[in-house]
Scaffold this active site. Structure first.
Site, PDB file in Angstrom:
ATOM      1  N   ARG A  46     -26.813 -44.219 -12.057  1.00 14.73           N
ATOM      2  CA  ARG A  46     -26.983 -42.837 -12.542  1.00 14.73           C
ATOM      3  C   ARG A  46     -25.850 -41.914 -12.096  1.00 14.73           C
ATOM      4  O   ARG A  46     -25.740 -40.785 -12.573  1.00 14.73           O
ATOM      5  CB  ARG A  46     -28.350 -42.283 -12.111  1.00 14.73           C
ATOM      6  CG  ARG A  46     -28.698 -40.958 -12.773  1.00 14.73           C
ATOM      7  CD  ARG A  46     -30.158 -40.582 -12.625  1.00 14.73           C
ATOM      8  NE  ARG A  46     -30.657 -40.737 -11.282  1.00 14.73           N
ATOM      9  CZ  ARG A  46     -30.392 -39.904 -10.280  1.00 14.73           C
ATOM     10  NH1 ARG A  46     -29.645 -38.850 -10.464  1.00 14.73           N
ATOM     11  NH2 ARG A  46     -30.898 -40.132  -9.072  1.00 14.73           N
ATOM     12  N   ASP A 172     -17.753 -33.883 -32.466  1.00 15.00           N
ATOM     13  CA  ASP A 172     -18.454 -35.154 -32.645  1.00 15.00           C
ATOM     14  C   ASP A 172     -17.553 -35.977 -33.569  1.00 15.00           C
ATOM     15  O   ASP A 172     -17.434 -35.691 -34.756  1.00 15.00           O
ATOM     16  CB  ASP A 172     -19.826 -34.886 -33.277  1.00 15.00           C
ATOM     17  CG  ASP A 172     -20.639 -36.156 -33.445  1.00 15.00           C
ATOM     18  OD1 ASP A 172     -20.025 -37.232 -33.557  1.00 15.00           O
ATOM     19  OD2 ASP A 172     -21.878 -36.074 -33.490  1.00 15.00           O
TER      20      ASP A 172
END
Ligand SMILES: Cc1ncc(COP(=O)(O)O)c(C=O)c1O
Length: 380
Positions: A46, A172
Site C-alpha cells: 500500500r 486521461d
C-alpha cells in the site's frame, strides 16, 4: 546515452532482473511483510514501493516520458487519487464535459459531499476553459481523443493555460495509449490511464496508472497511501507482461483502424464516420500535430438505434462489449452504455445520436474484420 525506442521500452524499461536463477522474465515478489530493521524505507504494497510495483512504474514513466509513475487497482482509483491529492473543500476544478462517464459520475456524486466546485466545459476550444477559471480553480482535466466522437483538444494550449494560472493539468490518455500520444511532451502535468484498456490489452486485467514529475508523485503518494488503491502484485506482474507487446498491438490496431474507417466511409448505410486519422475529421490537422498514431478507436453512425442493434447482432467475429482496447474487435452503443444516463435530447446536443456505434478495433486481420462488417451490412 541514446534513448530507447518505444518498442524497446515496452519490453525492457524497468526490467526486474532475476539475479538468483537468471530467468528471462521478472520474478514476482508477492510479500506483504518486509524486514523493518536496517532498511532504507519501509516496504509495503500500500506504500506503492514493492519491487514489482517499482519496476512497472518505471516502465510506465518511461513510456509517458515522465519522471515517475504509480499503479492503481483501477483507472478510476488513479483518477480520484490524482484529483483528491490536489484539492480540498472550497476548491474548484474544470472538466471537459465529454470525459469517461464514470469520471463524470465521480465528480457529480462525490464532489458536493466535500464542498468542491466544478465546471463542465462542453467545448474543445481552449479559450472556453479560460472563461471558467476562478480564484479557487486548482485543476483542468481533459480527455483527448474524446469518447465517443474522437474530438481532439490542443494539449499544448491546455498546458500553457494551466501554467499561466498556476493550475495542474490532467489528461486521461486511455484512448491513445502511450504509443500514440505522450501528453507530457506538450507540458501536461499528470497523465492517467485506465490500464484495463490498451495497457492490459487482453480484456482480463483491471488497473490504472498515473505518470508525472517526481515532485507531483511525491505529493500524490502521500494521499495514495491513505486511499489504499494500489494494484495487487499478481496483477502488476500480468500488466508488465501485457505491456511487453503494447507497441506491437497498438501499431496493428492503428493500421486496422484507418482501413476500416476508410471502408466505412464508402457505405451508403453509414451516415458518418468519426476517426481522427480521416482527412474529413474536423480535428485531423491537430491530431497529426500531437498524436504519433490515430488510435484503434472510431465511431460510426447508422440510421437509428434499432438498425444499430440489428447490425451488432448480425456480427460474428466482432463482439458486442462495453470495454475497449483489447486484442479482439468489439463495439458498443454509447446511447445504451456510456451515455445511457443522460437524456436523448442532451445526447443529441452533444452529437451522439442513437444510431452511433463505438468501435474498438482489435488486432485481427483487417480483411476478416471488414468481411464480418460487410456480411452484417448486407443483412440490414
Ligand atoms: C477513458 C476511460 N477512462 C477511465 C476509465 C475507468 O477505468 P477503470 O474501469 O479501469 O476504472 C474508463 C473505463 O471504461 C475509460 O474508458
Amino acid at each position: 546515452m541514446k534513448k530507447s525506442g518505444v518498442s524497446t521500452k515496452c519490453v525492457h524499461s524497468g526490467d526486474l532482473i532475476d539475479d538468483k536463477f537468471k530467468g528471462a522474465t521478472s520474478p514476482i515478489f508477492p510479500s506483504t511483510a518486509y524486514d523493518f530493521v536496517d532498511v532504507e524505507e519501509d516496504r509495503y504494497p500500500r506504500y506503492f514501493n514493492t519491487p514489482n510495483q517499482k519496476a512497472l512504474s518505471k516502465k510506465i514513466a518511461d513510456l509517458e516520458n515522465c519522471e515517475s509513475a504509480l499503479l492503481f487497482s483501477s483507472g478510476i482509483a488513479a483518477i480520484y487519487t490524482s484529483l483528491f491529492s490536489f484539492i480540498k473543500s472550497g476548491d474548484h476544478v474544470i472538466f471537459q464535459s465529454s470525459i469517461y462517464g464514470g469520471t463524470l459520475n465521480l465528480v457529480i456524486k462525490e464532489f458536493k459531499k466535500f464542498n468542491i466546485e466544478y465546471s463542465l466545459v462542453d467545448s474543445f476550444v481552449v479559450n472556453d476553459y479560460e472563461k471558467e477559471i476562478k480564484n479557487n480553480t486548482k485543476i483542468i482535466f481533459v480527455e483527448s481523443p474524446s469518447n465517443p466522437l474522437l474530438k481532439i483538444i490542443d494539449l499544448n494550449a491546455i498546458a500553457n493555460l494551466s501554467k499561466k494560472y498556476n493550475l495542474i493539468s490532467i489528461i486521461d490518455n486511455t484512448f491513445s495509449s502511450p504509443i500514440n500520444q505522450n501528453p507530457a511532451d506538450f507540458g501536461i502535468d499528470i497523465v492517467l490511464h485506465s490500464a484495463t484498456k490498451y495497457l492490459g490489452g487482453h480484456s482480463d486485467i483491471l488497473a490504472g496508472t498515473l505518470a508525472s514529475s517526481n515532485s507531483n508523485i511525491d505529493k500524490i503518494i502521500e494521499s495514495s497511501i491513505n486511499y489504499g488503491g494500489n494494484l495487487s502484485e499478481y496483477t502488476v506482474w500480468l500488466l508488465e507482461r501485457s505491456i511487453k507487446t503494447l507497441s506491437l498491438r497498438v501499431k496493428k490496431q492503428n493500421e486496422n483502424a484507418i482501413k476500416i474507417a476508410e471502408y466505412l466511409t464508402t457505405l451508403d448505410k453509414v451516415k458518418s464516420v468519426y476517426y481522427p486519422g480521416l482527412k474529413s475529421h474536423s480535428d485531423h490537422e491537430l491530431s497529426k500535430k500531437q498524436m504519433k498514431g490515430f488510435g484503434g478507436m472510431l465511431s460510426f453512425e447508422l440510421s437509428d438505434l434499432d438498425t444499430a442493434i440489428l447490425f451488432t447482432r448480425k456480427l460474428n467475429l466482432v463482439k458486442s462489449a462495453m470495454s475497449l482496447g483489447g486484442v479482439e474487435s468489439t463495439l458498443c452503443s454509447p446511447s445504451l452504455t456510456s451515455h445511457s444516463k443522460i437524456s436523448k435530447a442532451e445526447r443529441e446536443n452533444l452529437g451522439i445520436f442513437d444510431g452511433l456505434l463505438r468501435f474498438s478495433i482489435g488486432i485481427e486481420d483487417s480483411e476478416d474484420i471488414i468481411d464480418d462488417l460487410n456480411q452484417a451490412f448486407e443483412k440490414l
